[in-house]
Design a protein around this motif. Structure first.
Motif, PDB file in Angstrom:
ATOM      1  N   THR A 274       0.883  -1.185  -0.383  1.00 54.26           N
ATOM      2  CA  THR A 274       0.034  -0.358  -0.277  1.00 54.26           C
ATOM      3  C   THR A 274       1.048   1.187   0.340  1.00 54.26           C
ATOM      4  N   MET A 275       0.571   1.993  -1.000  1.00 53.68           N
ATOM      5  CA  MET A 275       1.402   3.519  -1.512  1.00 53.68           C
ATOM      6  C   MET A 275      -0.040   4.223  -1.263  1.00 53.68           C
ATOM      7  N   GLN A 276       0.323   6.162  -1.007  1.00 47.17           N
ATOM      8  CA  GLN A 276      -1.032   6.107  -1.100  1.00 47.17           C
ATOM      9  C   GLN A 276      -1.063   7.538  -2.343  1.00 47.17           C
ATOM     10  N   PRO A 277      -1.964   7.434  -3.002  1.00 46.80           N
ATOM     11  CA  PRO A 277      -2.378   8.300  -3.747  1.00 46.80           C
ATOM     12  C   PRO A 277      -1.586   9.609  -3.936  1.00 46.80           C
ATOM     13  N   PRO A 278      -0.852  10.449  -4.974  1.00 46.46           N
ATOM     14  CA  PRO A 278      -0.515  11.156  -4.873  1.00 46.46           C
ATOM     15  C   PRO A 278      -1.128  12.602  -4.839  1.00 46.46           C
ATOM     16  N   TYR A 279      -3.113  12.496  -4.960  1.00 45.44           N
ATOM     17  CA  TYR A 279      -3.729  13.553  -5.199  1.00 45.44           C
ATOM     18  C   TYR A 279      -4.843  12.699  -4.369  1.00 45.44           C
ATOM     19  N   GLN A 280      -5.452  14.188  -3.646  1.00 47.34           N
ATOM     20  CA  GLN A 280      -6.685  14.326  -2.360  1.00 47.34           C
ATOM     21  C   GLN A 280      -7.517  13.519  -2.896  1.00 47.34           C
ATOM     22  N   PRO A 281      -8.707  12.658  -3.041  1.00 45.66           N
ATOM     23  CA  PRO A 281      -8.080  12.508  -0.932  1.00 45.66           C
ATOM     24  C   PRO A 281      -7.150  10.993  -1.540  1.00 45.66           C
ATOM     25  N   SER A 282      -6.321  11.446   0.164  1.00 41.72           N
ATOM     26  CA  SER A 282      -4.929  10.694   0.680  1.00 41.72           C
ATOM     27  C   SER A 282      -5.140  10.271   1.850  1.00 41.72           C
ATOM     28  N   GLY A 283      -4.092   9.181   1.377  1.00 42.37           N
ATOM     29  CA  GLY A 283      -4.313   8.882   3.519  1.00 42.37           C
ATOM     30  C   GLY A 283      -3.259  10.134   3.887  1.00 42.37           C
ATOM     31  N   ASN A 284      -2.392  10.188   2.725  1.00 39.62           N
ATOM     32  CA  ASN A 284      -1.587  11.392   3.330  1.00 39.62           C
ATOM     33  C   ASN A 284      -2.174  12.887   3.521  1.00 39.62           C
ATOM     34  N   LYS A 285      -1.846  13.898   3.756  1.00 38.18           N
ATOM     35  CA  LYS A 285      -2.272  15.225   4.177  1.00 38.18           C
ATOM     36  C   LYS A 285      -1.792  16.062   2.918  1.00 38.18           C
ATOM     37  N   PRO A 286      -1.928  17.314   2.681  1.00 38.01           N
ATOM     38  CA  PRO A 286      -0.962  17.884   1.603  1.00 38.01           C
ATOM     39  C   PRO A 286       0.138  18.378   3.020  1.00 38.01           C
ATOM     40  N   ALA A 287       1.496  18.827   1.844  1.00 37.97           N
ATOM     41  CA  ALA A 287       2.390  19.723   2.401  1.00 37.97           C
ATOM     42  C   ALA A 287       2.321  20.623   2.811  1.00 37.97           C
ATOM     43  N   ALA A 288       2.813  21.173   4.371  1.00 38.72           N
ATOM     44  CA  ALA A 288       2.528  22.328   4.625  1.00 38.72           C
ATOM     45  C   ALA A 288       2.583  23.509   3.825  1.00 38.72           C
ATOM     46  N   ASN A 301       5.720   7.072   2.234  1.00 38.30           N
ATOM     47  CA  ASN A 301       3.969   6.053   1.817  1.00 38.30           C
ATOM     48  C   ASN A 301       3.318   7.524  -0.067  1.00 38.30           C
ATOM     49  N   THR A 302       3.972   8.016  -0.261  1.00 37.00           N
ATOM     50  CA  THR A 302       3.391   8.985  -1.056  1.00 37.00           C
ATOM     51  C   THR A 302       3.740   8.361  -2.574  1.00 37.00           C
ATOM     52  N   LEU A 303       2.902   7.986  -2.986  1.00 35.00           N
ATOM     53  CA  LEU A 303       3.637   6.828  -4.963  1.00 35.00           C
ATOM     54  C   LEU A 303       3.225   8.301  -5.604  1.00 35.00           C
ATOM     55  N   PRO A 304       4.363   8.617  -6.519  1.00 29.65           N
ATOM     56  CA  PRO A 304       4.532   9.749  -7.591  1.00 29.65           C
ATOM     57  C   PRO A 304       3.343   9.070  -8.451  1.00 29.65           C
ATOM     58  N   PRO A 305       2.696  10.095  -9.371  1.00 29.32           N
ATOM     59  CA  PRO A 305       2.293  10.222 -10.260  1.00 29.32           C
ATOM     60  C   PRO A 305       2.648   8.872 -11.597  1.00 29.32           C
ATOM     61  N   GLN A 306       0.972   8.368 -11.305  1.00 26.30           N
ATOM     62  CA  GLN A 306       1.695   7.590 -12.785  1.00 26.30           C
ATOM     63  C   GLN A 306       1.222   6.858 -13.824  1.00 26.30           C
ATOM     64  N   THR A 350     -10.162   6.513   6.977  1.00 20.24           N
ATOM     65  CA  THR A 350      -9.692   5.218   6.609  1.00 20.24           C
ATOM     66  C   THR A 350     -10.268   4.570   6.771  1.00 20.24           C
ATOM     67  N   SER A 351     -11.314   4.247   8.092  1.00 21.86           N
ATOM     68  CA  SER A 351     -11.894   3.162   8.635  1.00 21.86           C
ATOM     69  C   SER A 351     -12.648   3.580   9.710  1.00 21.86           C
ATOM     70  N   PRO A 352     -13.910   3.049   9.223  1.00 22.87           N
ATOM     71  CA  PRO A 352     -14.332   2.678   7.855  1.00 22.87           C
ATOM     72  C   PRO A 352     -14.999   2.840   6.610  1.00 22.87           C
ATOM     73  N   ASN A 353     -14.990   4.246   7.050  1.00 23.41           N
ATOM     74  CA  ASN A 353     -15.445   5.292   5.707  1.00 23.41           C
ATOM     75  C   ASN A 353     -15.351   5.005   4.665  1.00 23.41           C
ATOM     76  N   PHE A 354     -13.671   5.490   4.525  1.00 21.08           N
ATOM     77  CA  PHE A 354     -12.990   5.158   2.820  1.00 21.08           C
ATOM     78  C   PHE A 354     -11.458   4.828   3.283  1.00 21.08           C
ATOM     79  N   GLN A 355     -10.733   4.159   2.413  1.00 25.01           N
ATOM     80  CA  GLN A 355      -9.366   4.005   2.065  1.00 25.01           C
ATOM     81  C   GLN A 355      -9.117   4.977   0.888  1.00 25.01           C
ATOM     82  N   PRO A 356      -8.154   5.510   0.770  1.00 29.71           N
ATOM     83  CA  PRO A 356      -7.870   6.401  -0.607  1.00 29.71           C
ATOM     84  C   PRO A 356      -6.880   5.245  -1.375  1.00 29.71           C
ATOM     85  N   HIS A 357      -6.413   4.550  -0.563  1.00 26.84           N
ATOM     86  CA  HIS A 357      -5.611   2.966  -1.443  1.00 26.84           C
ATOM     87  C   HIS A 357      -6.854   2.410  -2.973  1.00 26.84           C
ATOM     88  N   HIS A 358      -8.303   2.454  -2.188  1.00 27.76           N
ATOM     89  CA  HIS A 358      -8.722   1.410  -3.000  1.00 27.76           C
ATOM     90  C   HIS A 358      -9.510   2.315  -4.231  1.00 27.76           C
TER      91      HIS A 358
END
Length: 538
Positions: A274-288, A301-306, A350-358
């Motif tokens: 599991t890596m997180q999407p590079p775009y929101q909604p993601s399990g990782n917040k935006p950079a400050a 664990n942020t994956l670069p755009p594919q 991320t649990s239970p309502n929404f999983q960004p890596h799905h």
């Protein structure tokens, strides 16, 4: 472990090679060989393909007792026995580490209560046993890329206990029938595929990618990136992890295995866990101070755009309408935009309502925030699927629609139960049956992967990425064969094959590579689900 089974060199195959059926004769309903050139000529009468993608169940876990299917009745005591890490037969199953059910869940099944189980499959809901119904959330299990291959053990399926983290729970299944599992009744009415496999080894992240692109994501220059520490340490065979021999229990009876590094990346920088999407909604917040539509690229664990080609690219190029409906997508996106740190209605995002890596399309550069592609194709399925259901009822679904239920409705062990999601999907199918578009529709319901649960059927020997453990798949349609168990060899990429066949699309490279590898290993190409259809019966 047989390396050839897992990583074959693709070879050229003739264009006329038959797509033959897999499986043997049995006294029940069975499939007949189908070849690509003889598939029904009127497949063009299919106007809508709907894919519903649930979570984390092996075939035997839910459908092991389904009539006429290759199920638990075909399992012998010897074939089901699990081996310890040294290859010896376990005298009993180890306990379910941490307990069978989550802390605070009723009925509570503690670790101690699961000790000394016979070394064989067992029914989780057995009234004379744990009596844990499908409405109870059980604990999660390992479902990771390398561990899954080590559990399969070259096709013997005898080390699920040895290389899992949940002890004997991997051998658990449910004794079901049409009165207890809503989708079971639907499977009896239409077609159940009992020879359908995960597209890739491991978990949800990678199998969602294989659903949409038949490809494995890449992290360029990972060794000099924030993700460098997540590069797995793998044995020379390329398929098993290096053991932390100083700290790992020698026996599965003594605890969970420990590895030097079981990371998200392969040694050659493919993203497999599991890596997180590079775009929101993601399990990782935006950079400050950064772009609020992006995930922090410095997170490990942020994956670069594919940039690989995916099925959406091919559909758009052919002017075929399509969309991915993510359950709770809109709420998840809003929660990031309004700074509530991923909270939806008081429940964790991320649990239970929404999983960004799905949400696999959210990893691709051509569907980035602000693009027309994104606005047209990544749609909000709504809370509890409400927006998707509106489109069903209005008869406005695109020609190809993917629906991903939100977390508490997707059947994933660890954060939800089987009952809620199974009922939800059955209810969605009822809405589809009443839709103005139903008469020309094919619905495919399947699971992304096995969730770590054992299955007795050996996956076909394919390429480096899969296929893997057997999972349930239902084909529901006015065109679906009625009361049919289809033994044709399929995997997750068979959904892409059906879409490709129906709309005359170019074939994604991963589909060709998979078939070449299957043939190189003495097997056959994957079917495209048309053997489940009969256009003469409508």
């Amino acid at each position: 472990m047989n390396k050839k089974w897992l990583c074959a060199t693709p070879i050229a195959i003739a264009a006329t090679l038959a797509l033959s059926a897999c499986g043997g004769d049995d006294p029940g309903t069975h499939s007949t060989p189908t070849d690509a050139s003889s598939a029904p000529a009127d497949v063009s009468s299919v106007k809508n393909i709907v894919v519903i993608y649930a979570e984390n169940r092996s075939f035997d876990n839910l459908y092991g007792n389904f009539p006429n299917a290759n199920g638990l009745q075909n399992v012998t005591a010897a074939s089901a026995q699990q081996l310890d890490r040294d290859g010896t037969v376990l005298a009993t199953l180890p306990p379910a580490w941490g307990g069978l059910t989550q802390t605070g869940v009723t009925p509570a099944v503690t670790e101690a209560m699961t000790a000394n189980l016979p070394n064989s499959p067992f029914a989780i809901n057995d009234p004379a046993g744990f009596n844990t119904p499908i409405s109870t959330t059980t604990r999660d299990l390992y479902h990771r890329f390398y561990e899954n291959q080590m559990q399969i053990d070259g096709g013997k399926n005898d080390k699920f206990v040895a290389w899992g983290d949940s002890g004997g729970l991997v051998m658990g299944h449910y004794s079901m029938d049409a009165s207890t599992l809503p989708l079971w009744k639907i499977a009896q009415q239409y077609t159940l595929a009992d020879n359908f496999f995960m597209g890739a080894f491991g978990g949800s992240f990678l199998n969602h990618q294989w659903l949409v692109c038949a490809c494995t994501p890449i992290y360029p220059n990972a060794d000099t990136s924030p993700a460098a520490g997540s590069i797995s340490k793998v044995d020379a065979d390329g398929v098993s992890l290096q053991i932390d021999s100083a700290n790992s229990p020698a026996s599965a009876m003594d605890g969970i295995p420990k590895f030097l590094t079981s990371g998200n990346l392969t040694p050659d920088f493919y993203a497999v866990n599991t890596m997180q999407p590079p775009y929101q909604p993601s399990g990782n917040k935006p950079a400050a101070g950064g772009d609020a539509t992006l995930a922090d690229p410095s997170a490990t664990n942020t994956l670069p755009p594919q940039t690989q080609q995916h099925i959406g690219d091919l559909l758009s190029a052919a002017n075929v309408s399509w969309a991915w409906y993510g359950g709770a997508w809109g709420a998840a996106l809003a929660s990031r935009q309004n700074g509530t740190n991923g909270v939806i209605n008081g429940s964790n995002l991320t649990s239970p309502n929404f999983q960004p890596h799905h949400q696999p399309f959210n990893y691709f550069a051509d569907l980035a925030p602000g693009t027309t592609n994104r606005a047209q194709h990544l749609l909000d399925g709504g809370m509890n699927g409400a927006e998707f259901i509106k489109a069903i009822d209005a008869g406005t679904l695109p020609q190809v629609a993917f629906y991903k239920p939100q977390g508490n409705l997707n059947e994933h062990a660890g954060y939800t139960d089987v009952a809620q999601g199974d009922q939800h999907i059955a209810d969605v199918i009822t809405r589809l049956q009443n839709s103005p578009q139903w008469k020309n529709m094919v619905v495919v319901v399947t699971y992304d992967e096995n969730g770590g649960f054992w299955d007795h059927v050996a996956p076909p020997k394919g390429d480096r990425w899969g296929p893997s453990t057997r999972i349930p798949a239902l084909i529901v349609s006015p065109y679906a064969k009625k009361g049919f168990v289809d033994h044709t060899q399929y995997d997750t990429t068979s959904i892409l094959r059906l879409i490709t066949h129906r709309f005359g699309l170019p074939k994604l490279a991963g589909l060709t590579n998979r078939d070449n590898a299957l043939v190189a290993n003495g097997g056959q190409p994957m079917g495209d689900l048309t053997n489940a259809l009969d256009f003469t019966q409508k």
